[in-house]
Design a protein around this motif. Sequence first.
Motif, mmCIF file in Angstrom:
data_model
loop_
_atom_site.group_PDB
_atom_site.id
_atom_site.type_symbol
_atom_site.label_atom_id
_atom_site.label_comp_id
_atom_site.label_asym_id
_atom_site.label_seq_id
_atom_site.Cartn_x
_atom_site.Cartn_y
_atom_site.Cartn_z
ATOM 1 N N PHE A 1 36.854 52.161 27.674
ATOM 2 C CA PHE A 1 36.250 50.872 28.003
ATOM 3 C C PHE A 1 35.144 50.520 27.011
ATOM 4 N N ARG B 1 33.348 47.204 26.929
ATOM 5 C CA ARG B 1 33.076 47.113 28.367
ATOM 6 C C ARG B 1 32.188 48.274 28.812
ATOM 7 N N GLU C 1 31.937 48.894 34.612
ATOM 8 C CA GLU C 1 33.260 48.277 34.623
ATOM 9 C C GLU C 1 34.354 49.340 34.596
ATOM 10 N N TYR D 1 37.088 49.760 37.673
ATOM 11 C CA TYR D 1 38.508 49.486 37.396
ATOM 12 C C TYR D 1 39.430 50.108 38.441
ATOM 13 N N TYR E 1 42.833 43.184 30.746
ATOM 14 C CA TYR E 1 42.314 43.934 31.890
ATOM 15 C C TYR E 1 43.171 43.684 33.124
ATOM 16 N N ALA F 1 45.311 46.570 35.183
ATOM 17 C CA ALA F 1 45.116 46.863 36.602
ATOM 18 C C ALA F 1 46.375 46.571 37.415
#
Length: 437
Positions: free
Chosen positions: A280, A285, A289, A293, A344, A348
């Motif tokens: 990340f 990021r 974050e 996740y 992102y 996910a």
Amino acid sequence: MTNKADAIVSSKWPFDVRRMPFYYGWAIWLCSTVGILVSIPGQTMGMAVFTDHFIDAFGLSRTQLSLAYLVGTVGSSLFLTRAGRWYDRLGGRLMVALSSTLLGLMVVYIAVADSIAARFGGGVLVSFSAITVGYFGVRFLGQGVLTSASRNVLLVWFEKRRGLVTSARGTFVSFGFAIAPLVLAWMIANGGWREALWELALICLFFAAIALLLLRDNPASCGVLIDGHSDDNPPPKTVFKASATLAEARRTPVFWLATLGLSMHSLFATAVTFHIVSIFAEAGRSQTEAFAYFLPVAVVSTMSNLLCGWLADTRSLKPFMVTMLASFLIGAVGLLNLAQDWGYVLLAAGFGFGGGLWSVTSNLAFIRNFGPLHLGEITGLCTSIMVFASAIGPALFSVGLDLYGSYAAAQWLCIALLVGLLAFSFLVDQEKPEHRR
């Protein structure tokens, strides 16, 4: 179905489950669910939170620690097929209790391993060996034996609703695994990494005692019928396929499709989880974050797990396997573009939906295709290969980062492997579930 376990601990001790006012399979469901959650110290998402602390405590580089994880995990994978044979002989009750106890002791060892290494002079080789032993223990006992035993012990208590019941379990497991990094990070922040490990060890030991008291190996050993049926209301007759041996299972394409598909997830997802903060950070990021996740992944995984588990009870598993691999491929594309918001979302959604289908496949593929008699040994080989793959993942990403200065090369390799498995999945035929319960 009986085994040697009754000679050691009677199925009527400390109480006869026939006297319970409910079908005891639901108590097994609860113990099975908790057992998988208790394996968190042996799962990558459990160890990953401690990665930076281990680097400091043991004086190792990230690559050296990844290599220790690789060696420990690969070593543990070599013994999991034999552990599956132990399960077939001793039953889930003893295996869950014993593996949980030993997992707790191994977590205690990791908490003091840096001090042990220091007493032997420290240095890279000594520290590397010390943490490798710890990784071997928690991976073998946690991700390997405890997870597999907890998963298998539930499968023989349900048949008609097996997919739905295991998916319900997966709902709680997904959320538990999702919040585990956040909870562990909070425990470390408030008490230190060593104290967090001690607390995890106590949880493992406490659950071992509960498992020994409450778990039972199968309905037949307890004098009850599967799925909560009675003598006046017997379960419907289904066409059973004779249980296959491990040698027979290994000769079938469906075994290798399921095993390699599950293992690909272990390789890719473990690598991402182990290096989550670093990956990340490369995408610009934050650490917050990175840990957050896991929550959207759990939400998507839970939804797909419940829906597909319910559907799989009356359908072939082939479309679910194909969709699982396609979902992982979508997630992999998202990972390559993690710096973008849409990347992102794809990461996910793809890993989340695929993870839900992973749970359906891992729960149903082997008992449905090969029967219950040698389930421990067959799933033991699958788990061995999965654990081996999970060991390669973090080291592969770490070496890729060292050689190319980025995780992209390792990610592209995973994409290529997923494309190959997806093509293979279209070629493998599977019988409909009513012919292989």
